[in-house]
Design a protein around this motif. Sequence first.
Motif, PDB file in Angstrom:
ATOM      1  N   THR A   1       0.850  -1.190   0.000  1.00 35.32           N
ATOM      2  CA  THR A   1       0.000   0.000   0.000  1.00 35.32           C
ATOM      3  C   THR A   1       0.884   1.238   0.000  1.00 35.32           C
ATOM      4  O   THR A   1       2.130   1.140   0.030  1.00 35.32           O
ATOM      5  CB  THR A   1      -0.935   0.004   1.223  1.00 35.32           C
ATOM      6  OG1 THR A   1      -1.902   1.053   1.088  1.00 35.32           O
ATOM      7  CG2 THR A   1      -0.162   0.195   2.498  1.00 35.32           C
ATOM      8  N   SER A   2       0.232   2.385   0.001  1.00 34.15           N
ATOM      9  CA  SER A   2       0.966   3.647   0.063  1.00 34.15           C
ATOM     10  C   SER A   2       1.470   3.881   1.487  1.00 34.15           C
ATOM     11  O   SER A   2       0.725   3.688   2.454  1.00 34.15           O
ATOM     12  CB  SER A   2       0.055   4.807  -0.363  1.00 34.15           C
ATOM     13  OG  SER A   2       0.684   6.042  -0.139  1.00 34.15           O
ATOM     14  N   PRO A   3       2.738   4.281   1.657  1.00 31.88           N
ATOM     15  CA  PRO A   3       3.272   4.469   3.019  1.00 31.88           C
ATOM     16  C   PRO A   3       2.789   5.749   3.693  1.00 31.88           C
ATOM     17  O   PRO A   3       2.977   5.910   4.900  1.00 31.88           O
ATOM     18  CB  PRO A   3       4.783   4.498   2.785  1.00 31.88           C
ATOM     19  CG  PRO A   3       4.936   5.037   1.408  1.00 31.88           C
ATOM     20  CD  PRO A   3       3.753   4.539   0.615  1.00 31.88           C
ATOM     21  N   THR A   4       2.166   6.652   2.937  1.00 34.59           N
ATOM     22  CA  THR A   4       1.782   7.940   3.512  1.00 34.59           C
ATOM     23  C   THR A   4       0.282   8.069   3.750  1.00 34.59           C
ATOM     24  O   THR A   4      -0.151   9.052   4.353  1.00 34.59           O
ATOM     25  CB  THR A   4       2.231   9.072   2.575  1.00 34.59           C
ATOM     26  OG1 THR A   4       1.617   8.895   1.285  1.00 34.59           O
ATOM     27  CG2 THR A   4       3.741   9.057   2.413  1.00 34.59           C
ATOM     28  N   GLY A   5      -0.521   7.137   3.307  1.00 31.81           N
ATOM     29  CA  GLY A   5      -1.959   7.257   3.453  1.00 31.81           C
ATOM     30  C   GLY A   5      -2.436   6.795   4.811  1.00 31.81           C
ATOM     31  O   GLY A   5      -1.672   6.331   5.673  1.00 31.81           O
TER      32      GLY A   5
ATOM     33  N   PRO B   1       6.210  -0.131   0.129  1.00 32.52           N
ATOM     34  CA  PRO B   1       5.555   1.105  -0.332  1.00 32.52           C
ATOM     35  C   PRO B   1       5.390   1.126  -1.846  1.00 32.52           C
ATOM     36  O   PRO B   1       6.330   0.817  -2.594  1.00 32.52           O
ATOM     37  CB  PRO B   1       6.509   2.199   0.143  1.00 32.52           C
ATOM     38  CG  PRO B   1       7.837   1.528   0.254  1.00 32.52           C
ATOM     39  CD  PRO B   1       7.579   0.100   0.628  1.00 32.52           C
ATOM     40  N   VAL B   2       4.205   1.509  -2.314  1.00 30.72           N
ATOM     41  CA  VAL B   2       3.915   1.592  -3.746  1.00 30.72           C
ATOM     42  C   VAL B   2       2.976   2.773  -3.983  1.00 30.72           C
ATOM     43  O   VAL B   2       2.340   3.289  -3.063  1.00 30.72           O
ATOM     44  CB  VAL B   2       3.252   0.296  -4.271  1.00 30.72           C
ATOM     45  CG1 VAL B   2       4.186  -0.875  -4.150  1.00 30.72           C
ATOM     46  CG2 VAL B   2       1.939   0.028  -3.529  1.00 30.72           C
ATOM     47  N   LEU B   3       2.896   3.177  -5.249  1.00 30.66           N
ATOM     48  CA  LEU B   3       1.848   4.097  -5.671  1.00 30.66           C
ATOM     49  C   LEU B   3       0.552   3.307  -5.842  1.00 30.66           C
ATOM     50  O   LEU B   3       0.577   2.194  -6.388  1.00 30.66           O
ATOM     51  CB  LEU B   3       2.218   4.773  -6.997  1.00 30.66           C
ATOM     52  CG  LEU B   3       3.401   5.747  -6.975  1.00 30.66           C
ATOM     53  CD1 LEU B   3       3.714   6.222  -8.386  1.00 30.66           C
ATOM     54  CD2 LEU B   3       3.105   6.936  -6.074  1.00 30.66           C
TER      55      LEU B   3
ATOM     56  N   ALA C   1      -3.838  -3.320  -0.077  1.00 30.41           N
ATOM     57  CA  ALA C   1      -4.859  -2.415   0.455  1.00 30.41           C
ATOM     58  C   ALA C   1      -4.781  -1.045  -0.210  1.00 30.41           C
ATOM     59  O   ALA C   1      -3.710  -0.585  -0.640  1.00 30.41           O
ATOM     60  CB  ALA C   1      -4.683  -2.264   1.969  1.00 30.41           C
ATOM     61  N   ARG C   2      -5.964  -0.422  -0.288  1.00 27.34           N
ATOM     62  CA  ARG C   2      -6.084   0.965  -0.753  1.00 27.34           C
ATOM     63  C   ARG C   2      -7.410   1.503  -0.248  1.00 27.34           C
ATOM     64  O   ARG C   2      -8.379   0.778  -0.082  1.00 27.34           O
ATOM     65  CB  ARG C   2      -6.059   1.048  -2.279  1.00 27.34           C
ATOM     66  CG  ARG C   2      -5.989   2.497  -2.789  1.00 27.34           C
ATOM     67  CD  ARG C   2      -6.544   2.630  -4.171  1.00 27.34           C
ATOM     68  NE  ARG C   2      -6.343   3.947  -4.726  1.00 27.34           N
ATOM     69  CZ  ARG C   2      -7.055   5.035  -4.434  1.00 27.34           C
ATOM     70  NH1 ARG C   2      -8.056   4.959  -3.556  1.00 27.34           N
ATOM     71  NH2 ARG C   2      -6.809   6.202  -5.013  1.00 27.34           N
ATOM     72  N   GLY C   3      -7.467   2.806  -0.026  1.00 31.19           N
ATOM     73  CA  GLY C   3      -8.710   3.424   0.401  1.00 31.19           C
ATOM     74  C   GLY C   3      -9.711   3.526  -0.735  1.00 31.19           C
ATOM     75  O   GLY C   3      -9.451   3.133  -1.875  1.00 31.19           O
ATOM     76  N   GLY C   4     -10.896   4.075  -0.431  1.00 28.77           N
ATOM     77  CA  GLY C   4     -11.946   4.183  -1.423  1.00 28.77           C
ATOM     78  C   GLY C   4     -11.655   5.250  -2.461  1.00 28.77           C
ATOM     79  O   GLY C   4     -10.736   6.067  -2.334  1.00 28.77           O
TER      80      GLY C   4
ATOM     81  N   ALA D   1      -7.948  -5.798  -0.060  1.00 23.32           N
ATOM     82  CA  ALA D   1      -8.750  -4.804   0.655  1.00 23.32           C
ATOM     83  C   ALA D   1      -8.630  -3.482  -0.089  1.00 23.32           C
ATOM     84  O   ALA D   1      -7.972  -2.546   0.355  1.00 23.32           O
ATOM     85  CB  ALA D   1      -8.279  -4.671   2.096  1.00 23.32           C
ATOM     86  N   VAL D   2      -9.254  -3.436  -1.253  1.00 24.31           N
ATOM     87  CA  VAL D   2      -9.164  -2.268  -2.129  1.00 24.31           C
ATOM     88  C   VAL D   2     -10.508  -1.541  -2.111  1.00 24.31           C
ATOM     89  O   VAL D   2     -11.543  -2.124  -2.454  1.00 24.31           O
ATOM     90  CB  VAL D   2      -8.786  -2.683  -3.560  1.00 24.31           C
ATOM     91  CG1 VAL D   2      -8.722  -1.457  -4.462  1.00 24.31           C
ATOM     92  CG2 VAL D   2      -7.459  -3.427  -3.559  1.00 24.31           C
TER      93      VAL D   2
END
Length: 488
Positions: free
Chosen positions: A160-164, A186-188, A223-226, A254-255
């Motif tokens: 997932t993104s490390p900053t979200g 960490p990924v985009l 994982a990623r948020g909505g 969990a996307v």
Amino acid sequence: MDDSLSLDAKLLAESGQGDNAPPLSVSEISGALKRVVEDRFGYVRIRGEISGFKRAASGHVYLALKDDKAVIDGVMWKGNAGRLPFRPEDGIEVVVSGKLTTYPGRSKYQVVIDKMELAGEGALMALFEKLKAKLLGEGLFDQDRKKPIPFLPKTIGVVTSPTGSVIRDILHRLADRCPSHVIVWPVLVQGEGAAKQISHAIRGFSEMAPDGPVARPDLVIVARGGGSIEDLWSFNEEAVVRAVADCSIPIISAVGHETDTTLCDFAADLRAPTPTAAAEMAVPVRAEWLATLSEGKARMARSVQRSLNTAQERLEAQRRLMPALTDLLRPHQQRVDETSERMKYGMSQNIAHARSRFANSAGALRPSILKQRLARSQEQFRRLDLPVSLVQRPLADAQQRLDALWRLAQQVSPDGPLKRGYARVSGPDGRLIANRAAAIKAGDLDLHFQDGVVGATVTDKAPARPKPAPPSASRVKKAPDDRQKDLF
């Protein structure tokens, strides 16, 4: 036909009076058209359906845009084609931006595409369904490919993104439920290059060695948020879906939110409605787990105690039914006492009889009686001393009889005549041949002489022998009337 030619049918082209339009070459007119088109349509946006999509080995993309009435060719150079956020396919409606130009080599006009976008969510969903049907046909979403999720993973990998806020929610939820070792790759999660980074991260976790310097995860969470379908499109890319399906580690997808669906969800081993729910699915609640263990321990202790109490009750019941130990031993003690008394009486009787027999024998063993018996024995032995002549005479008679038997054996031996020049004839089986018929039947004979054996073969005819020469008159003697017969 009239030999004169009209002015319009001249053989050679000539410039007429007042003609100010000199002829142009093909290249000149093509170049003029190119300049006009590019000046008039320096920047355009065109909406149409992709047809004849082709990616050349050089990386350039060639296609055609069409609607129900017209078709226009398009080209997208390698640099812009590499930055496409999706994979174009035939039948997808797109909006392209670029400039209109001509291609003099084929006398065609075309659009040089700088940017390509899907024409609304309808086109995006069409691409989604088309790719879903393709991967479903390959079996990437089959249930038998799903791997079981470990009950209590020691190490969890998160892509997932490390900053979200997603990673913070996952770490917080894991800490509340059951603290675990977490490795974040960490990924985009959106935009150009996101799909490539996500697929590389998943494959990187899968290729980690179990005994490497970094612990290999027992579970991976993607994982990623909505967001909108455009925001989540990286998780619909074919490279990401194939990486999820090929991963050797169980994966939880969990996307987005609960209502969002991506192709990554179909390929994963388990789908979570949210990243927080993925953390809850990954590990059990430590407090509940400890409570369950405590309850199981208490139940086991109660079960063991109940079994011990039941066994003790049964043992007590059996003990009351069993006779006392002293009651069991008394009959045996009585038999031991009786046997002891009988042994004492028997031993005294045996000793008395032994003493009586010893006394009787001791009276018969006086020295005078033994001396008398010894003197009688010595006298008998002296009487047995016989003269030597009585023993030598039977031996001489026996030697004479033996010599006579030996002489007789030598006379009747079949090898005796061999010393006088005779031969003994035997067949191959060693049997003696005594007549002519037996010799002919045997065929091969053995002639035994005094100094060895010679083989011979029998013929049916007797060999011709020369007649002996008549004796001279001076040496002829008158034979008596009774001539001696032929020995043979």
